[in-house]
Design a protein around this motif. Structure first.
Motif, short mmCIF file in Angstrom:
data_model
loop_
_atom_site.label_atom_id
_atom_site.label_comp_id
_atom_site.label_asym_id
_atom_site.label_seq_id
_atom_site.Cartn_x
_atom_site.Cartn_y
_atom_site.Cartn_z
N LYS A 1 0.84 -1.21 0.00
CA LYS A 1 0.00 0.00 0.00
C LYS A 1 0.88 1.26 0.00
O LYS A 1 0.67 2.19 0.78
N ARG A 2 1.83 1.29 -0.91
CA ARG A 2 2.76 2.42 -0.98
C ARG A 2 2.57 3.24 -2.25
O ARG A 2 3.48 3.91 -2.71
N SER A 3 1.40 3.18 -2.83
CA SER A 3 1.16 3.89 -4.07
C SER A 3 0.33 5.13 -3.80
O SER A 3 -0.54 5.14 -2.92
N TRP A 4 0.60 6.21 -4.55
CA TRP A 4 -0.21 7.42 -4.42
C TRP A 4 -1.54 7.28 -5.10
O TRP A 4 -2.44 8.10 -4.91
N ILE A 5 -1.71 6.22 -5.90
CA ILE A 5 -3.00 5.93 -6.52
C ILE A 5 -3.85 5.14 -5.52
O ILE A 5 -3.33 4.28 -4.82
N PRO A 6 -5.16 5.40 -5.41
CA PRO A 6 -6.01 4.64 -4.48
C PRO A 6 -5.90 3.13 -4.72
O PRO A 6 -5.73 2.68 -5.85
N GLN A 7 -6.01 2.39 -3.62
CA GLN A 7 -5.78 0.95 -3.70
C GLN A 7 -6.80 0.23 -4.59
O GLN A 7 -6.46 -0.71 -5.30
N ASN A 8 -8.05 0.67 -4.54
CA ASN A 8 -9.06 0.02 -5.38
C ASN A 8 -8.80 0.25 -6.87
O ASN A 8 -9.24 -0.52 -7.71
N TRP A 9 -8.06 1.32 -7.20
CA TRP A 9 -7.65 1.56 -8.59
C TRP A 9 -6.34 0.88 -8.89
O TRP A 9 -6.12 0.39 -10.00
N ARG A 10 -5.43 0.87 -7.93
CA ARG A 10 -4.10 0.33 -8.16
C ARG A 10 -4.16 -1.15 -8.54
O ARG A 10 -3.35 -1.65 -9.32
N ARG A 11 -5.13 -1.90 -8.00
CA ARG A 11 -5.23 -3.33 -8.31
C ARG A 11 -5.49 -3.56 -9.79
O ARG A 11 -5.09 -4.59 -10.35
N PHE A 12 -6.17 -2.62 -10.43
CA PHE A 12 -6.46 -2.75 -11.85
C PHE A 12 -5.40 -2.06 -12.71
O PHE A 12 -4.96 -2.61 -13.71
N THR A 13 -5.00 -0.85 -12.30
CA THR A 13 -4.02 -0.13 -13.11
C THR A 13 -2.67 -0.83 -13.11
O THR A 13 -1.94 -0.80 -14.11
N GLY A 14 -2.32 -1.49 -11.97
CA GLY A 14 -1.05 -2.22 -11.94
C GLY A 14 -1.02 -3.34 -12.95
O GLY A 14 -0.03 -3.55 -13.67
N VAL A 15 -2.12 -4.08 -13.06
CA VAL A 15 -2.19 -5.17 -14.04
C VAL A 15 -2.14 -4.63 -15.46
O VAL A 15 -1.44 -5.17 -16.33
N ILE A 16 -2.85 -3.53 -15.69
CA ILE A 16 -2.86 -2.95 -17.03
C ILE A 16 -1.47 -2.44 -17.41
O ILE A 16 -0.99 -2.67 -18.53
N GLU A 17 -0.80 -1.76 -16.48
CA GLU A 17 0.53 -1.23 -16.77
C GLU A 17 1.52 -2.35 -17.03
O GLU A 17 2.38 -2.25 -17.92
N ALA A 18 1.43 -3.44 -16.22
CA ALA A 18 2.34 -4.57 -16.43
C ALA A 18 2.12 -5.22 -17.79
O ALA A 18 3.07 -5.58 -18.49
N ARG A 19 0.87 -5.33 -18.19
CA ARG A 19 0.59 -5.94 -19.50
C ARG A 19 1.01 -5.02 -20.64
O ARG A 19 1.49 -5.50 -21.68
N LEU A 20 0.83 -3.73 -20.47
CA LEU A 20 1.30 -2.80 -21.50
C LEU A 20 2.82 -2.87 -21.63
O LEU A 20 3.35 -2.83 -22.75
N TYR A 21 3.51 -2.99 -20.50
CA TYR A 21 4.97 -3.13 -20.57
C TYR A 21 5.35 -4.44 -21.25
O TYR A 21 6.32 -4.49 -22.02
N GLY A 22 4.58 -5.52 -20.96
CA GLY A 22 4.85 -6.79 -21.64
C GLY A 22 4.65 -6.68 -23.14
O GLY A 22 5.45 -7.22 -23.92
#
Length: 540
Positions: free
Chosen positions: A187-208
Motif C-alpha cells: 500500500k505504498r502507491s499514491w493511486i487509491p488501492q481500489n484503482w491500483r489493483r487494476f491499473t497495476g495489471v494494465i501497466e504490467a501488461r502494457l509493458y509486456g
C-alpha cells in the motif's frame, strides 16, 4: 538576313534534337511487363539494365540470354578483377563495352537507351557499372571461404545477442509485474488501492506488449542484417527493408490522410457534447420544478434525458460516419451489416420491454417509492428501468418484473392518491347476521383508533361489501402514516381487530347452515346499538 535566320533555326532544331536524344537512359522498369522483364539483365535477382537495341537478327531478348551465359562462364580469378568501361563504335553508333579481366561482358549502345530517363550514354553506363560492380563484389564474396565463415560467425553472434535481449526483456517484465504487486501489497502507491489493483495489471501488461514489440523488432533487424552478410540472400535483405519502409510509409500516409476526417469528427462530437450540456441544464431546471415545459413532468425528466442523449448521439454518429477512417472500405461495411443483423435478430424482446418501460414512465402510472400490487407481488417500487421494474416486498425480497408483464397486467397503486407518501390500507372480515352491523362498524373503527400506524386525522371508513347467504362482508379502510410499512401496519391492525372483537364477545366467523335453525337468526331492536356502538338518543 533570311539565310541567317534559317541557319539559326536549323541549328536550334539540331541542338534540341541532340539534347532530347542525349537525355536518355537504359534504366530498368520499376514495374516491368513480361516483355520488359525478358529484355532486362538480372544478376542475383537485381535488375541491371534493360536492353532495347536489335543488332541484325539478334533481338534484345537473345542479347540478355548471351550475357547470362557469359556471366556463368566467369571464373573466380575473373571475378576478382574490377569492371571497366571501354568506349567503342559498333553498328555505326556509339557504345560502351563492359570488360572484366580483359573479357567482354556486355555492350551498351545509344539504341538501348530510353528517351524518358534524362541521362546521357556515359551517365547511363556509369549507373550500370555501379550496379554490376556491386553484384561482382557479392559474387567475389561467394567464392571467399573466409568471408563466408566470418559472416556465419557474425550471424550466430547476432542471434545470441537477440536471445540475450529476449531474456533481458522477459526478466524485466517479470520484475515490473512483481514491483506492482509489491506496491499493492505494501500500500505504498499514491493511486487509491481500489484503482491500483487494476491499473497495476494494465501497466504490467502494457509493458509486456512493449517488450514483445521490441523483441520482434530486434529479430526483424537481425534477420535483415544476417541476410545482407551472404551473397545469395542480400536480395532478401533489400526486400525486407523495402517492405518495412513500404509498410511504414503506408501507415504514415494513412494517418496523415485520416487527420482531416478525424478533425471533423472531433468537431461534430464537441458540438454534440455542448448541445447535451445545454439540454442537461434545462432538464435539471424542469426536474427541480423551477421551469415548466408543456408535456414534460419532473417524474419523466430522467427518461427524457436518456432518450434525447441517445437520439442526439445517434444523429452525431450518422453525421460523423462518412469522415471516419476506412468508412468506405468493404471491411467496415461488412462489420456494420453484421452488427445490424445481430441487433435486428436479438432486439425484438428487448425493444418490447423498452417500449413498455417508456409507457410506464410517461403514463406516470408508477413512481419510485409507490406501493403497488402486481399479480401476487405487493411492495414498494425501488426502480423503474427501461427493461424491468423492481419491487421490494414485505419479506424484503427484490422482485424484478419485466416491463412488458407490468404493462400487460393489472397494476394496483396503493399510494397514488396521497401526495404525502401515505398508503390506504383495506382489510375485510365476514360476520354473521346475528351481530348488529352498527356494533361491527363501531368495533372496526375502535380497532383502527388503537393502531399507531393509522393516521387518525383521516377518519376510518367501514363499508358493507356484500350480503351473502349466511354472513355479511365488511371492509375497513384506513390511511397509514407516511413512510409506514404496509406489512407492519396490516399485522398491527389485525391484532387490534381480534382483541376488540374478543372484548365484546363477538366471534369472527363465517357461519354455514346445515339445517334450518329453530329460531330466526336476527338482531332484536334493543340490541341494535350493542357496545361499543352508540345510540343516537344516547348521544343527544
Amino acid at each position: 538576313m533570311n539565310k541567317v535566320v534559317l541557319s539559326l533555326i536549323s541549328s536550334l532544331i539540331v541542338s534540341v534534337f541532340f539534347l532530347s536524344f542525349s537525355a536518355i537512359s537504359a534504366e530498368p522498369r520499376l514495374e516491368p511487363t513480361e516483355q520488359e522483364r525478358a529484355r532486362t539483365v538480372y544478376i542475383f535477382h537485381q535488375p541491371i539494365v534493360m536492353l532495347q537495341a536489335k543488332f541484325g537478327f539478334t533481338t534484345p531478348e537473345e542479347r540478355v540470354l548471351r550475357i547470362r551465359d557469359t556471366l556463368r562462364n566467369f571464373t573466380q580469378e575473373d571475378v576478382r578483377e574490377p569492371l571497366t568501361i571501354i568506349p567503342v563504335t559498333r553498328y555505326n553508333q556509339q557504345g560502351r563495352l563492359f570488360v572484366m579481366n580483359a573479357k567482354p561482358v556486355m555492350l551498351l549502345t545509344e539504341s538501348d537507351l530510353d528517351e524518358g530517363d534524362d541521362l546521357t550514354l556515359d551517365q547511363a553506363a556509369q549507373r550500370v557499372l555501379a550496379r554490376m560492380e556491386a553484384q561482382r563484389i557479392s559474387l567475389r564474396d561467394q567464392y571467399d571461404t573466409q568471408w563466408l565463415a566470418l559472416s556465419a560467425a557474425k550471424t550466430v553472434a547476432g542471434f545470441l545477442t537477440w536471445l540475450m535481449l529476449s531474456y533481458v526483456a522477459l526478466r524485466s517484465w517479470k520484475w515490473v509485474r512483481g514491483y506492482y504487486r509489491r506496491r499493492v501489497a505494501e500500500k505504498r502507491s499514491w493511486i487509491p488501492q481500489n484503482w491500483r489493483r487494476f491499473t497495476g495489471v494494465i501497466e504490467a501488461r502494457l509493458y509486456g506488449l512493449l517488450m514483445c514489440f521490441v523483441v520482434i523488432l530486434a529479430f526483424y533487424g537481425w534477420l535483415s542484417w544476417a541476410f545482407s552478410l551472404f551473397p545469395w540472400t542480400r536480395v532478401w535483405a533489400t526486400s525486407l527493408g523495402d517492405w518495412s519502409w513500404h509498410v511504414i510509409r503506408q501507415i504514415a500516409l494513412a494517418m496523415a490522410s485520416a487527420l482531416p476526417g478525424l478533425s471533423i469528427v472531433l468537431i461534430i462530437f464537441f458540438i454534440t457534447a455542448l448541445i447535451l450540456k445545454l439540454l442537461k441544464v434545462i432538464l435539471n431546471q424542469v426536474e427541480a420544478g423551477r421551469l415548466q415545459l408543456p408535456g414534460l413532468h419532473p417524474e419523466t425528466v430522467g427518461a427524457t434525458r436518456k432518450l434525447i442523449s441517445v437520439m442526439v448521439w445517434l444523429f452525431a454518429l450518422s453525421a460523423a460516419y462518412p469522415f471516419l477512417p476506412g468508412a468506405n472500405s468493404l471491411a467496415f461495411k461488412g462489420i456494420s451489416v453484421f452488427f445490424g443483423l445481430m441487433l435486428t435478430l436479438g432486439s425484438a424482446g428487448v425493444m418490447n420491454h423498452a417500449m413498455s418501460g417508456l409507457v410506464l414512465i410517461y403514463s406516470r402510472a408508477l413512481r419510485k417509492g409507490d406501493v403497488i400490487r402486481i399479480a401476487d407481488n405487493e411492495g414498494k417500487v425501488s426502480e423503474i428501468g427501461m427493461l424491468a421494474t423492481k419491487i421490494i416486498t414485505r419479506e424484503n425480497y427484490i422482485v424484478t418484473v419485466p416491463n412488458a408483464v407490468v404493462v400487460s397486467g393489472k397494476i394496483t397503486n396503493l399510494s397514488a392518491q396521497n401526495n404525502d407518501g401515505s398508503i390506504n390500507l383495506t382489510v375485510s372480515v365476514t360476520i354473521g347476521y346475528d351481530t348488529p352491523w352498527r356494533q361491527v362498524h363501531a368495533m372496526l373503527e375502535l380497532a383502527a383508533k388503537r393502531t399507531q400506524c393509522v393516521d387518525l386525522t383521516i377518519p376510518p371508513l367501514v363499508r358493507q361489501l356484500a350480503l351473502m347467504d349466511w354472513y355479511i362482508a365488511y371492509e375497513l379502510q384506513v390511511t397509514l402514516r407516511p413512510d409506514t410499512s404496509l406489512a407492519v401496519a396490516r399485522n398491527e391492525l389485525f391484532t387490534h381487530i381480534q382483541d376488540v372483537f374478543n372484548e365484546f364477545n363477538v366471534q369472527i366467523m363465517s357461519p354455514n347452515f346445515v339445517m334450518q335453525p329453530e329460531e330466526s337468526v336476527m338482531v332484536a331492536k334493543e340490541n341494535w346499538y350493542a357496545a361499543p356502538a352508540a345510540s343516537p338518543k344516547r348521544d343527544e
